[in-house]
Design a protein around this motif. Structure first.
Motif, PDB file in Angstrom:
ATOM      1  N   HIS A  30      52.535  67.666  25.762  1.00 15.86           N
ATOM      2  CA  HIS A  30      50.758  68.278  26.762  1.00 15.86           C
ATOM      3  C   HIS A  30      49.416  66.788  26.503  1.00 15.86           C
ATOM      4  O   HIS A  30      49.849  66.791  25.648  1.00 15.86           O
ATOM      5  CB  HIS A  30      50.535  69.814  26.813  1.00 15.86           C
ATOM      6  CG  HIS A  30      51.543  70.445  26.738  1.00 15.86           C
ATOM      7  ND1 HIS A  30      52.016  70.510  27.839  1.00 15.86           N
ATOM      8  CD2 HIS A  30      52.705  71.045  25.903  1.00 15.86           C
ATOM      9  CE1 HIS A  30      52.680  71.973  28.073  1.00 15.86           C
ATOM     10  NE2 HIS A  30      52.915  71.880  26.449  1.00 15.86           N
ATOM     11  N   ASN A  31      48.133  67.474  27.038  1.00 13.06           N
ATOM     12  CA  ASN A  31      47.453  66.385  26.075  1.00 13.06           C
ATOM     13  C   ASN A  31      47.331  65.354  26.405  1.00 13.06           C
ATOM     14  O   ASN A  31      47.319  64.695  25.695  1.00 13.06           O
ATOM     15  CB  ASN A  31      46.684  67.460  25.109  1.00 13.06           C
ATOM     16  CG  ASN A  31      46.578  68.870  25.350  1.00 13.06           C
ATOM     17  OD1 ASN A  31      45.755  69.398  25.894  1.00 13.06           O
ATOM     18  ND2 ASN A  31      47.068  69.371  24.300  1.00 13.06           N
ATOM     19  N   VAL A  32      47.886  64.521  27.537  1.00 12.03           N
ATOM     20  CA  VAL A  32      48.546  63.301  27.395  1.00 12.03           C
ATOM     21  C   VAL A  32      46.839  62.853  28.254  1.00 12.03           C
ATOM     22  O   VAL A  32      47.353  62.952  29.816  1.00 12.03           O
ATOM     23  CB  VAL A  32      49.791  63.125  27.597  1.00 12.03           C
ATOM     24  CG1 VAL A  32      49.973  61.495  28.601  1.00 12.03           C
ATOM     25  CG2 VAL A  32      51.030  63.442  26.998  1.00 12.03           C
ATOM     26  N   SER A  33      46.332  62.382  28.285  1.00 13.39           N
ATOM     27  CA  SER A  33      45.319  61.596  29.599  1.00 13.39           C
ATOM     28  C   SER A  33      46.662  60.606  30.631  1.00 13.39           C
ATOM     29  O   SER A  33      47.376  59.819  30.617  1.00 13.39           O
ATOM     30  CB  SER A  33      44.132  61.002  28.084  1.00 13.39           C
ATOM     31  OG  SER A  33      44.848  59.035  28.718  1.00 13.39           O
ATOM     32  N   TRP A  34      45.186  60.402  31.128  1.00 13.46           N
ATOM     33  CA  TRP A  34      46.038  59.654  32.285  1.00 13.46           C
ATOM     34  C   TRP A  34      46.200  58.240  32.154  1.00 13.46           C
ATOM     35  O   TRP A  34      47.278  57.293  32.470  1.00 13.46           O
ATOM     36  CB  TRP A  34      45.287  60.100  33.383  1.00 13.46           C
ATOM     37  CG  TRP A  34      45.631  58.899  34.749  1.00 13.46           C
ATOM     38  CD1 TRP A  34      45.000  57.723  34.992  1.00 13.46           C
ATOM     39  CD2 TRP A  34      46.892  59.034  35.500  1.00 13.46           C
ATOM     40  NE1 TRP A  34      45.635  57.019  36.367  1.00 13.46           N
ATOM     41  CE2 TRP A  34      46.095  58.280  36.535  1.00 13.46           C
ATOM     42  CE3 TRP A  34      46.911  59.944  36.024  1.00 13.46           C
ATOM     43  CZ2 TRP A  34      47.794  58.097  37.661  1.00 13.46           C
ATOM     44  CZ3 TRP A  34      48.439  59.883  36.749  1.00 13.46           C
ATOM     45  CH2 TRP A  34      48.299  59.266  37.588  1.00 13.46           C
ATOM     46  N   GLN A  35      45.519  57.366  30.800  1.00 13.35           N
ATOM     47  CA  GLN A  35      45.230  56.719  30.309  1.00 13.35           C
ATOM     48  C   GLN A  35      46.767  55.844  29.839  1.00 13.35           C
ATOM     49  O   GLN A  35      47.077  55.096  29.551  1.00 13.35           O
ATOM     50  CB  GLN A  35      43.410  56.325  30.343  1.00 13.35           C
ATOM     51  CG  GLN A  35      42.641  55.857  30.043  1.00 13.35           C
ATOM     52  CD  GLN A  35      41.929  57.027  31.263  1.00 13.35           C
ATOM     53  OE1 GLN A  35      42.452  58.703  31.067  1.00 13.35           O
ATOM     54  NE2 GLN A  35      41.597  57.265  31.788  1.00 13.35           N
ATOM     55  N   THR A  36      47.028  56.969  29.311  1.00 11.33           N
ATOM     56  CA  THR A  36      48.190  57.230  28.315  1.00 11.33           C
ATOM     57  C   THR A  36      49.243  56.852  28.493  1.00 11.33           C
ATOM     58  O   THR A  36      50.079  56.422  28.699  1.00 11.33           O
ATOM     59  CB  THR A  36      47.743  58.211  27.070  1.00 11.33           C
ATOM     60  OG1 THR A  36      46.980  58.392  25.987  1.00 11.33           O
ATOM     61  CG2 THR A  36      49.641  58.119  26.637  1.00 11.33           C
ATOM     62  N   PHE A  37      49.362  58.000  29.961  1.00  6.32           N
ATOM     63  CA  PHE A  37      50.162  58.149  31.098  1.00  6.32           C
ATOM     64  C   PHE A  37      50.827  56.477  31.706  1.00  6.32           C
ATOM     65  O   PHE A  37      52.082  55.622  31.880  1.00  6.32           O
ATOM     66  CB  PHE A  37      49.918  59.357  32.008  1.00  6.32           C
ATOM     67  CG  PHE A  37      50.906  59.053  33.250  1.00  6.32           C
ATOM     68  CD1 PHE A  37      52.978  58.872  33.133  1.00  6.32           C
ATOM     69  CD2 PHE A  37      50.368  58.932  34.788  1.00  6.32           C
ATOM     70  CE1 PHE A  37      53.297  58.976  33.898  1.00  6.32           C
ATOM     71  CE2 PHE A  37      51.534  58.857  35.581  1.00  6.32           C
ATOM     72  CZ  PHE A  37      53.113  59.013  35.412  1.00  6.32           C
ATOM     73  N   GLU A  38      49.593  56.391  32.183  1.00  9.84           N
ATOM     74  CA  GLU A  38      49.289  54.494  32.302  1.00  9.84           C
ATOM     75  C   GLU A  38      49.100  53.359  31.946  1.00  9.84           C
ATOM     76  O   GLU A  38      50.399  52.563  32.414  1.00  9.84           O
ATOM     77  CB  GLU A  38      47.663  54.037  33.722  1.00  9.84           C
ATOM     78  CG  GLU A  38      47.785  55.165  34.778  1.00  9.84           C
ATOM     79  CD  GLU A  38      48.245  54.743  36.164  1.00  9.84           C
ATOM     80  OE1 GLU A  38      49.025  54.003  35.680  1.00  9.84           O
ATOM     81  OE2 GLU A  38      47.196  54.470  36.710  1.00  9.84           O
ATOM     82  N   SER A  39      49.086  53.909  30.773  1.00 11.11           N
ATOM     83  CA  SER A  39      49.412  52.485  29.400  1.00 11.11           C
ATOM     84  C   SER A  39      51.199  53.022  29.570  1.00 11.11           C
ATOM     85  O   SER A  39      52.207  51.483  28.965  1.00 11.11           O
ATOM     86  CB  SER A  39      48.583  52.704  28.573  1.00 11.11           C
ATOM     87  OG  SER A  39      47.656  52.756  29.007  1.00 11.11           O
ATOM     88  N   LEU A  40      52.156  54.086  29.308  1.00 12.50           N
ATOM     89  CA  LEU A  40      53.239  53.827  28.807  1.00 12.50           C
ATOM     90  C   LEU A  40      54.382  53.673  30.478  1.00 12.50           C
ATOM     91  O   LEU A  40      55.571  52.557  30.391  1.00 12.50           O
ATOM     92  CB  LEU A  40      53.252  55.332  29.013  1.00 12.50           C
ATOM     93  CG  LEU A  40      54.995  56.528  27.948  1.00 12.50           C
ATOM     94  CD1 LEU A  40      54.625  55.382  27.144  1.00 12.50           C
ATOM     95  CD2 LEU A  40      54.641  57.870  28.220  1.00 12.50           C
ATOM     96  N   LEU A  41      53.239  53.972  31.474  1.00  9.15           N
ATOM     97  CA  LEU A  41      54.498  53.146  32.189  1.00  9.15           C
ATOM     98  C   LEU A  41      54.022  52.044  32.401  1.00  9.15           C
ATOM     99  O   LEU A  41      55.414  51.234  32.742  1.00  9.15           O
ATOM    100  CB  LEU A  41      53.689  54.072  34.243  1.00  9.15           C
ATOM    101  CG  LEU A  41      54.148  54.948  34.590  1.00  9.15           C
ATOM    102  CD1 LEU A  41      53.193  55.373  35.367  1.00  9.15           C
ATOM    103  CD2 LEU A  41      55.678  55.259  34.647  1.00  9.15           C
ATOM    104  N   ALA A  42      53.143  51.152  32.198  1.00 13.36           N
ATOM    105  CA  ALA A  42      52.849  49.532  31.800  1.00 13.36           C
ATOM    106  C   ALA A  42      53.826  49.225  30.622  1.00 13.36           C
ATOM    107  O   ALA A  42      54.508  48.033  31.346  1.00 13.36           O
ATOM    108  CB  ALA A  42      51.893  49.193  32.241  1.00 13.36           C
ATOM    109  N   ASP A  43      53.848  49.986  29.874  1.00  9.92           N
ATOM    110  CA  ASP A  43      55.155  49.392  28.382  1.00  9.92           C
ATOM    111  C   ASP A  43      56.493  49.652  28.738  1.00  9.92           C
ATOM    112  O   ASP A  43      56.877  48.281  28.338  1.00  9.92           O
ATOM    113  CB  ASP A  43      54.409  50.312  27.306  1.00  9.92           C
ATOM    114  CG  ASP A  43      53.281  49.797  26.861  1.00  9.92           C
ATOM    115  OD1 ASP A  43      52.299  49.004  27.503  1.00  9.92           O
ATOM    116  OD2 ASP A  43      52.103  50.126  26.171  1.00  9.92           O
ATOM    117  N   LEU A  44      57.161  50.462  29.511  1.00 11.64           N
ATOM    118  CA  LEU A  44      58.198  51.466  29.482  1.00 11.64           C
ATOM    119  C   LEU A  44      58.867  49.536  30.852  1.00 11.64           C
ATOM    120  O   LEU A  44      60.092  50.144  30.980  1.00 11.64           O
ATOM    121  CB  LEU A  44      58.555  52.255  29.740  1.00 11.64           C
ATOM    122  CG  LEU A  44      57.997  52.887  28.155  1.00 11.64           C
ATOM    123  CD1 LEU A  44      58.536  54.743  28.917  1.00 11.64           C
ATOM    124  CD2 LEU A  44      58.987  52.878  27.356  1.00 11.64           C
TER     125      LEU A  44
END
Length: 227
Positions: A30-44
Motif C-alpha cells: 500500500h501507499n506506493v506512488s505511481w512514480q515508484t510503480f513506473e520505476s519498478l516496471l522499468a527496473d525489472l
C-alpha cells in the motif's frame, strides 16, 4: 517508498511464504506512488516472472507456481483450439501490460485475447491500451486468492469480459454499468460452456495435455455448429 526498497520488500515477502503449498505467491503493498510503480516496471523489465496490478496506490504482485500456470496455459490452449475449429480470428497477448497513467492504474492479466477487436489491432506490433481498445477477454486464475481487487482495474480499462477459474469451476463475468456481473454464456465464445472447459482442464491431468486437446477438438466438431 523507493523502487529499490520496494524490490527488497517484495523479495522478503515471497521468501516468507515459500513454506505454504500455494498455486501462486501474492504480495499486496500500500501507499506506493505511481512514480515508484513506473520505476519498478522499468527496473525489472520484461524478463520477470511476476505480474503487477496497480490502483489507487495499492500494488499487487503475483508470482505463479505450477498449479496456477498449468491451468492458465491449458485454458489458453483450449481457447486457441476452439477458435481454430470455428475459424474465429484471434490474437493472444498473454500478460499484456495495460496501464493508463492519467488514471494511475495498471494491470497484467494471466492471459488476454482480442477477438471482436482483432481486426483493429491485427497489424500492430505495439498495443497501447488507452490508445488502442482493451482486450475483449481477460482470463484470471484464482486458485489461491480471489481476483476481486483486480476487477475494478479491468472495469476502468473497459475490458468487456473476464473469466475466473478457481481450480474447480469457471465463472464468466461481463462488464455492466462499470461492474462485472456473472453471465451464463461467454460473450466472446457463447457456444463454449464453462463446464466443458473445466472438464477438459481436469481431464488433462489423467489423459495428458496433447491427448486431451485432441479429445476437445472432437467435442467441438461434434457439438458446435461451424458456420
Amino acid at each position: 517508498m523507493t523502487a529499490t526498497t520496494l524490490s527488497k520488500s517484495v523479495n522478503s515477502s515471497l521468501i516468507a511464504d515459500q513454506d505454504r503449498p500455494l498455486s501462486e505467491y501474492r504480495v499486496t503493498l500500500h501507499n506506493v506512488s505511481w512514480q515508484t510503480f513506473e520505476s519498478l516496471l522499468a527496473d525489472l523489465g520484461d524478463r520477470r516472472n511476476t505480474l503487477f496490478h496497480y490502483l489507487n496506490g495499492t500494488l499487487e504482485i503475483m508470482s505463479p507456481l505450477s498449479i496456477h500456470e498449468g491451468s492458465n496455459r491449458f485454458i489458453d490452449d483450449l481457447i486457441r483450439a476452439f477458435s481454430d475449429e470455428l475459424e474465429i480470428d484471434l490474437r493472444k497477448l498473454g500478460s499484456l501490460l495495460m496501464k493508463i497513467p492519467e488514471l494511475k492504474l495498471g494491470a497484467e492479466p494471466d492471459s488476454c485475447y482480442y477477438i471482436q477487436n482483432e481486426p483493429i489491432i491485427r497489424n500492430k506490433e505495439v498495443i497501447i491500451v488507452g490508445e488502442d481498445p482493451p482486450p475483449d477477454l481477460v482470463l484470471e486464475v484464482d486458485i489461491t486468492n480471489p481476483s476481486d481487487r483486480r476487477l475494478p482495474i479491468y472495469a476502468l480499462l473497459g475490458v468487456p469480459e473476464v473469466w475466473r477459474y478457481d481450480g474447480y469451476s469457471l465463472e464468466f463475468l461481463a462488464l455492466e454499468n462499470g461492474e462485472y456481473k456473472p453471465i451464463e454464456k461467454s460473450l466472446a465464445f457463447p457456444d463454449l460452456p464453462a463446464m466443458i472447459i473445466v472438464e477438459y482442464v481436469q481431464q488433462r491431468l489423467t489423459l495428458g495435455e496433447s491427448a486431451t486437446l485432441r479429445e476437445f477438438r472432437k467435442w467441438v466438431r461434434a457439438n458446435v455448429v461451424v458456420t
